[in-house]
Scaffold this motif. Structure first.
Motif, mmCIF file in Angstrom:
data_model
loop_
_atom_site.group_PDB
_atom_site.id
_atom_site.type_symbol
_atom_site.label_atom_id
_atom_site.label_comp_id
_atom_site.label_asym_id
_atom_site.label_seq_id
_atom_site.Cartn_x
_atom_site.Cartn_y
_atom_site.Cartn_z
ATOM 1 N N ARG A 48 -5.137 94.572 6.054
ATOM 2 C CA ARG A 48 -5.588 93.149 5.053
ATOM 3 C C ARG A 48 -4.681 92.868 4.111
ATOM 4 N NH1 ARG A 48 -12.387 94.007 3.346
ATOM 5 N NH2 ARG A 48 -13.064 93.973 5.655
ATOM 6 N N VAL A 49 -4.207 93.014 3.163
ATOM 7 C CA VAL A 49 -2.907 92.221 2.707
ATOM 8 C C VAL A 49 -2.156 92.053 2.985
ATOM 9 C CG1 VAL A 49 -1.389 93.114 0.700
ATOM 10 C CG2 VAL A 49 -3.897 93.886 0.499
ATOM 11 N N GLY A 50 -2.271 92.974 4.435
ATOM 12 C CA GLY A 50 -0.673 93.435 4.971
ATOM 13 C C GLY A 50 -0.711 92.199 6.035
ATOM 14 N N THR A 51 -1.765 92.102 6.437
ATOM 15 C CA THR A 51 -1.824 90.654 7.390
ATOM 16 C C THR A 51 -1.877 89.443 6.353
ATOM 17 O OG1 THR A 51 -4.038 91.984 8.617
ATOM 18 C CG2 THR A 51 -3.738 89.467 8.871
ATOM 19 N N THR A 52 -2.474 89.224 5.559
ATOM 20 C CA THR A 52 -1.995 88.738 4.548
ATOM 21 C C THR A 52 -0.965 88.026 4.097
ATOM 22 O OG1 THR A 52 -4.469 88.466 3.679
ATOM 23 C CG2 THR A 52 -3.248 87.243 2.612
ATOM 24 N N LEU A 53 -0.073 89.079 3.514
ATOM 25 C CA LEU A 53 1.304 88.882 3.291
ATOM 26 C C LEU A 53 2.228 88.727 4.891
ATOM 27 C CD1 LEU A 53 2.295 93.046 1.300
ATOM 28 C CD2 LEU A 53 1.067 90.348 0.882
ATOM 29 N N LEU A 54 1.551 89.261 5.868
ATOM 30 C CA LEU A 54 2.293 88.842 7.594
ATOM 31 C C LEU A 54 2.301 87.048 6.939
ATOM 32 C CD1 LEU A 54 4.099 89.242 9.177
ATOM 33 C CD2 LEU A 54 2.086 89.187 10.747
ATOM 34 N N ARG A 55 0.835 86.706 7.225
ATOM 35 C CA ARG A 55 0.774 85.367 7.340
ATOM 36 C C ARG A 55 1.634 84.033 5.691
ATOM 37 N NH1 ARG A 55 -4.225 85.729 8.049
ATOM 38 N NH2 ARG A 55 -4.808 85.357 5.016
ATOM 39 N N GLY A 56 1.280 85.098 5.084
ATOM 40 C CA GLY A 56 2.080 84.567 3.934
ATOM 41 C C GLY A 56 3.364 84.004 4.107
ATOM 42 N N MET A 57 4.606 85.529 4.615
ATOM 43 C CA MET A 57 5.751 85.195 4.314
ATOM 44 C C MET A 57 5.885 84.031 5.850
ATOM 45 S SD MET A 57 8.469 87.137 3.294
ATOM 46 C CE MET A 57 9.518 85.426 3.541
ATOM 47 N N TYR A 58 5.697 84.491 6.482
ATOM 48 C CA TYR A 58 5.494 83.069 8.132
ATOM 49 C C TYR A 58 5.699 81.182 6.848
ATOM 50 C CZ TYR A 58 6.609 85.829 11.833
ATOM 51 O OH TYR A 58 6.594 87.100 12.447
ATOM 52 N N HIS A 59 4.553 81.583 6.522
ATOM 53 C CA HIS A 59 4.330 79.753 5.200
ATOM 54 C C HIS A 59 5.690 80.033 4.261
ATOM 55 C CE1 HIS A 59 0.701 78.178 7.426
ATOM 56 N NE2 HIS A 59 0.347 79.713 6.972
ATOM 57 N N ARG A 60 5.968 81.387 3.696
ATOM 58 C CA ARG A 60 6.968 80.364 2.727
ATOM 59 C C ARG A 60 8.198 80.737 3.524
ATOM 60 N NH1 ARG A 60 9.147 84.745 -1.825
ATOM 61 N NH2 ARG A 60 10.784 83.183 -3.185
ATOM 62 N N LEU A 61 8.434 81.895 4.804
ATOM 63 C CA LEU A 61 10.030 81.677 5.551
ATOM 64 C C LEU A 61 9.888 79.865 6.411
ATOM 65 C CD1 LEU A 61 12.339 82.859 6.428
ATOM 66 C CD2 LEU A 61 10.760 83.905 8.390
ATOM 67 N N GLY A 62 9.211 79.632 6.853
ATOM 68 C CA GLY A 62 8.857 78.418 7.197
ATOM 69 C C GLY A 62 8.686 76.883 6.387
ATOM 70 N N ASP A 63 8.377 77.420 4.815
ATOM 71 C CA ASP A 63 8.835 76.052 4.299
ATOM 72 C C ASP A 63 10.320 76.488 3.561
ATOM 73 O OD1 ASP A 63 5.880 75.933 4.060
ATOM 74 O OD2 ASP A 63 5.351 76.495 2.404
ATOM 75 N N HIS A 64 10.677 77.178 3.714
ATOM 76 C CA HIS A 64 11.709 77.271 3.033
ATOM 77 C C HIS A 64 12.913 76.853 4.260
ATOM 78 C CE1 HIS A 64 15.419 78.965 0.395
ATOM 79 N NE2 HIS A 64 15.674 79.391 1.326
#
Length: 570
Positions: free
Chosen positions: A80-96
């Protein structure tokens, strides 16, 4: 590793990650402690009354059940945390990536970003979901078992404890030996990916030039280098894997000899000796798995390092108190700019009055497109200032500046979607009537009428299902819909056929009407109606004036003009 992961993800994810790591650690400790019950079980079984083992077997079963429940919860939490981190990483990478200056996006970053944003992010974020639990178990469970052995017999416990630094040293040495090979393999993989993308994108050019054989050779060379790097990386791990295996086996052999010596000397019973050896054997399996898990963790760490470097790439600074210009005149004030050590523009001073048209001409490599990029703030100048409405573009917010400017490039990129969706990018909130009016002004309506599904026709990735002229009309319609007061045009008709060129010119004339315009063109006929023409060469303004004035001077512009007329006169 966890610190690196937290630095990449950001502090908002620290609590769930720490909670998951704590749960995994508790699971590993519970597994190790459950093996402690084997001592009374085996002692009873080897004793005079084997039936006394029943309560201990019950306790052992309960301990194993508790461990299984904890393992389920920790694995579930990790996923669950890995899935959340994956989604968060894509959002952070896209925003950056959306905040980085457009000048950062050079062609050599295609392979890098393709690998990093796809397989790289998945590999890095899989640490929590798939790698962390086995790693914690391989490290913590053996330490717990060593503590259990120490509790039953200090001699055996001390011997097992001596093996801990040896295993840690072997693991660390393996990491150091394989680090260079892993880095080289990652670099070659990135290069090979870039070659594959380049090969696919360049197919029309390569086939037209009859150079497919050469390009195949370049791609093959890149793939062969990747194969060699992978082989070297694999071979470099062998000494470490063998060393770790030998260390673990030597540890177990030493404990076996010591247990035999103590049992023969009557210092421990046969049941205790057998139990301690079973515990020692249970230590060996997770320790041997450290080599494989460690390799995967090192690969994930190398991706995290690259992600961290990317996320720490500084975007262009935003003003603390942005100023919104009230006019639409443009000015270059002693502008100097270069790429690395290569100067591109030197001491450029130029003014474009509100509502006037300025054309930038000159040989290839003179810095014409760079002028447009500095106006749109793809880069910041090295010296001087670029002003819009008298305001330095560095004092205008990125959003505020982009709202003022519509850009039409020579190479038009369309997103994989319908024609209407690509036009609406200019102003998503526009009404249907405004979209249709912009299309008519750009003569895109002629294209839509002959498309099979009209406005809902899919354009394909990059607009591949449309011709170059059709893509350019979509781009002009998009710019018309945006209705920005400043228009930047970069070689918009240099590669069009006469029919499309005439249609695009008509759309461009409507786009330029009443706006401040800076255009770059190789075809000098397109700049005759400009209010002012600037001839650029080697990053400097050589001549400037109106079309007729520059012809009368007989300088560089006149030479270019006569050269452009020469083919027609033959």
């Amino acid at each position: 590793m966890i610190r690196m992961l937290m630095r990449v993800l950001g502090p908002e994810y620290a609590r769930p990650v720490r909670r998951t790591v704590a749960l995994m650690t508790a699971t590993a400790v519970a597994e190790g402690l459950s093996y402690a019950l084997l001592v009374p079980v085996l002692r009873a079984l080897f004793g005079s009354t084997p039936a006394d083992a029943r309560p201990w077997l019950t306790a052992f079963g309960a301990a194993v059940a508790a461990f299984a429940a904890l393992r389920y919860l920790s694995d579930l939490s990790g996923v669950r945390v890995g899935t959340t981190l994956l989604r968060g990483m894509y959002h952070r990478l896209g925003d950056h990536l959306a905040r980085l200056p457009l000048g950062w996006y050079s062609t050599n970053r295609i392979g890098e970003m393709s690998v990093l944003a796809s397989r790289g992010v998945l590999e890095a974020m899989s640490v929590i979901a798939h790698l962390l639990a086995p790693f914690v178990s391989a490290a913590v469970t053996p330490l717990t078992i060593v503590a259990v052995i120490f509790a039953f017999n200090w001699q055996m416990g001390s011997a097992a404890l001596l093996a801990v630094p040896l295993v840690a040293a072997a693991y660390a040495w393996t990491g150091r030996v394989t680090a260079a090979g892993d880095a080289e393999r990652a670099e070659r993989a990135q290069e090979a990916t870039g070659r594959v993308i380049e090969f696919l994108q360049a197919q029309p050019v390569l086939r037209a030039g009859g150079r497919t054989t050469e390009r195949f050779r370049l791609l093959d060379d890149s793939l062969r280098e990747l194969e060699r790097a992978s082989r070297r990386s694999t071979l470099s791990t062998l000494p470490g894997v063998v060393g770790l295996t030998l260390t673990v086996q030597a540890m177990f052999t030493g404990l076996l000899v010591l247990a035999t010596y103590l049992a023969l000397g009557g210092r421990i019973g046969a049941a205790e000796a057998l139990t301690i050896l079973v515990l020692a054997a249970r230590c060996a399996d997770p320790l041997l798995s450290l080599a494989d898990i460690g390799g995967k963790l090192r690969g994930a760490r190398s991706v995290l390092v690259r992600l961290d470097a990317l996320l720490h790439t500084e975007p262009l600074p935003e003003p603390h108190e942005p100023i919104q210009p009230q006019r639409h005149d443009l000015a270059f004030d002693s502008v100097t700019f270069g790429h690395g050590d290569r100067p591109v523009l030197e001491g450029i001073s130029l003014s474009v009055p509100d509502g006037r048209r300025v054309a930038i001409v000159g040989p290839s490599g003179a810095g014409k497109s760079t002028l447009l990029q500095l106006l749109a703030r793809f880069h910041d100048v090295d010296a001087g200032a670029v002003r819009v409405g008298g305001v330095d573009v560095r004092e205008i917010s990125t959003e505020g500046l982009i709202q003022q400017i519509a850009i039409v490039f020579q190479d038009v990129y369309l997103f994989d979607g319908t024609v209407e969706e690509n036009v609406r990018l200019g102003r998503p909130g526009a009404s249907d009537a405004e979209v249709r009016a912009a299309a008519a002004a750009a003569r895109l309506d002629e294209v839509i009428e002959r498309l099979p599904d009209g406005w809902t026709t899919d354009v394909g990735e990059g607009g591949a299902l449309l011709s170059g002229g059709e893509r350019q009309r979509v781009s002009i319609a998009r710019a018309l819909l945006k209705n920005a007061p400043i228009v930047l045009l970069d070689e918009v008709t240099s590669a069009l056929d006469p029919v499309n060129e005439a249609a695009v010119h008509e759309g461009i004339e409507r786009l330029m009407a009443g706006r401040t315009v800076v255009m770059v063109a190789h075809r000098l006929r397109t700049v005759q109606r400009a209010d002012h023409i600037v001839f650029l060469d080697n990053g400097r303004i050589v001549e400037q004036g109106s079309h007729n004035e520059l012809l009368l001077r007989g300088g560089r512009y006149a030479d270019f003009w006569n050269l452009s007329l020469a083919p027609a006169g033959k």
